[in-house]
Design an enzyme around this catalytic site. Structure first.
Site, PDB file in Angstrom:
ATOM      1  N   LEU A 291       0.843  -1.191   0.000  1.00 37.37           N
ATOM      2  CA  LEU A 291       0.000   0.000   0.000  1.00 37.37           C
ATOM      3  C   LEU A 291       0.878   1.242   0.000  1.00 37.37           C
ATOM      4  O   LEU A 291       1.648   1.464   0.923  1.00 37.37           O
ATOM      5  CB  LEU A 291      -0.939   0.002   1.215  1.00 37.37           C
ATOM      6  CG  LEU A 291      -2.045   1.061   1.179  1.00 37.37           C
ATOM      7  CD1 LEU A 291      -3.274   0.562   1.935  1.00 37.37           C
ATOM      8  CD2 LEU A 291      -1.596   2.393   1.769  1.00 37.37           C
TER       9      LEU A 291
ATOM     10  N   HIS B  65       6.916   3.302  11.205  1.00 39.54           N
ATOM     11  CA  HIS B  65       7.378   4.537  10.578  1.00 39.54           C
ATOM     12  C   HIS B  65       6.275   5.592  10.680  1.00 39.54           C
ATOM     13  O   HIS B  65       5.084   5.273  10.624  1.00 39.54           O
ATOM     14  CB  HIS B  65       7.707   4.239   9.109  1.00 39.54           C
ATOM     15  CG  HIS B  65       8.433   5.326   8.397  1.00 39.54           C
ATOM     16  ND1 HIS B  65       7.797   6.464   7.927  1.00 39.54           N
ATOM     17  CD2 HIS B  65       9.741   5.456   8.047  1.00 39.54           C
ATOM     18  CE1 HIS B  65       8.678   7.233   7.326  1.00 39.54           C
ATOM     19  NE2 HIS B  65       9.867   6.651   7.381  1.00 39.54           N
TER      20      HIS B  65
END
Length: 342
Positions: free
Chosen positions: A124, A233
């Protein structure tokens, strides 16, 4: 905006996405030849020319205003059947001394292939200019993420019991992974980007060959590396939140290289799979638009699968579309759509 299967002619667009994705996005390497092979594998999967347990379904988000690819996402039918699928399992070992009356529990990492045979939602990525809270960009990420669940729900017999998603781990301001610097680089004679590139290209056997097969005590790792275990992240947080809302949870598995979490669930427990329903299409040129599109619609044909937002709620067993929506989804009156309220 609409989701559709990637086409063989999309190789340049996918390469541009890979170049923007950057280091740490393992499943989208900046390699034209490899990406062309991935597109071909996906095309063969949609054409049902590969075994059901070895299918990659790759999708793109297309901006109909300019024909550009705004993002991508994918589903691996089953992982680990041909190429090993490794991760670490976070565990605990207890140590005690009766003589000294001391007891210690220490976190450990075990090399694991426990997810072999599970499905994976992956790859994604949304271009930065299509992110954010403003106007039409608000729901692009949700469209990319949720369309995969409608595909799985529609073609449920093609998928196993469980599904997982690997999330990108923490990188510092210098784009370095503290987890890799403290652990991986001591076992692999290469830097992170090279190990990440090889993994993205499907060359994963070196992981099992070079990593220790005994438990790794996390106490030997740097404090900043231990703090990264199971963390994501900063750009991955929205994707993780969407997966958590669908019912995927972290069960203690992390990425070999950057320590990012692997979240998982039984497919039939995923909210979008469980709650999506089939409705019959009716086309009306004067169908009114709602101010906010809360309904995601997906077509029910494998090779021409398409997903997009629609401008109103269904009534009873019928969804009314205007001509633009019907053309976008490739349907006509009497066809069937799978819908999900978001």
């Amino acid at each position: 905006m609409r989701i559709r299967p990637i086409a063989r002619a999309d190789v340049d667009g996918l390469l541009a996405l890979a170049q923007q994705a950057g280091v740490g996005f393992t499943s989208l390497p900046n390699n034209r030849e490899f990406l062309a092979g991935k597109i071909e594998a996906s095309a063969r999967a949609f054409e049902e020319r590969t075994p059901v347990n070895n299918r990659l379904y790759f999708f793109v988000l297309e901006d109909e205003d300019n024909g550009e690819l705004a993002g991508c996402c994918a589903i691996e039918g089953q992982v680990g059947n041909e190429v090993p699928f490794y991760n670490y399992r976070l565990g605990t070992l207890a140590h005690s001394s009766v003589q000294l009356d001391l007891h210690r529990t220490i976190d450990t990492l075990f090399l694991s292939s426990d997810h072999t045979g599970d499905a994976e939602v992956c790859s994604l990525f949304l271009r930065p200019e299509y992110r954010g809270e403003a106007n039409r960009h608000l729901r692009n990420g949700a469209l990319l993420s949720k369309a995969r669940w409608l595909f799985i729900a529609q073609f449920r017999d093609r998928f196993p019991e469980k599904v997982l998603a690997e999330m990108r781990g923490v990188f510092d301001e210098n784009n370095k992974s503290p987890f890799w610097e403290s652990l991986g680089k001591h076992f692999f004679p290469m830097d992170f980007s090279e190990a990440d590139r090889l993994t993205g290209l499907g060359q994963k056997s070196f992981i099992g060959e070079l990593m220790p097969r005994f438990p790794i005590y996390t106490t030997f790792m740097a404090e900043e590396a231990r703090a990264c275990i199971g963390q994501v992240h900063r750009h991955t947080r929205p994707a993780l939140e969407m997966l958590k809302k669908e019912g995927l949870r972290w069960e203690g598995y992390i990425d070999i290289f950057d320590g990012g979490p692997t979240v998982e669930a039984y497919i039939d427990d995923v909210r979008a799979v469980r709650n999506s329903r089939l409705y019959q299409v009716e086309i009306a040129a004067d169908a009114p638009e709602e101010s906010i599109s809360r309904w995601l619609a997906a077509s029910t044909q494998l090779s021409s699968f398409t997903a997009a937002w629609v401008g109103r709620a269904p009534v009873h067993d019928t969804i009314v579309l205007n001509s633009t929506e019907a053309e976008r989804l490739g349907v006509t009156t009497g066809d069937t759509l799978r819908l999900l309220e978001t």
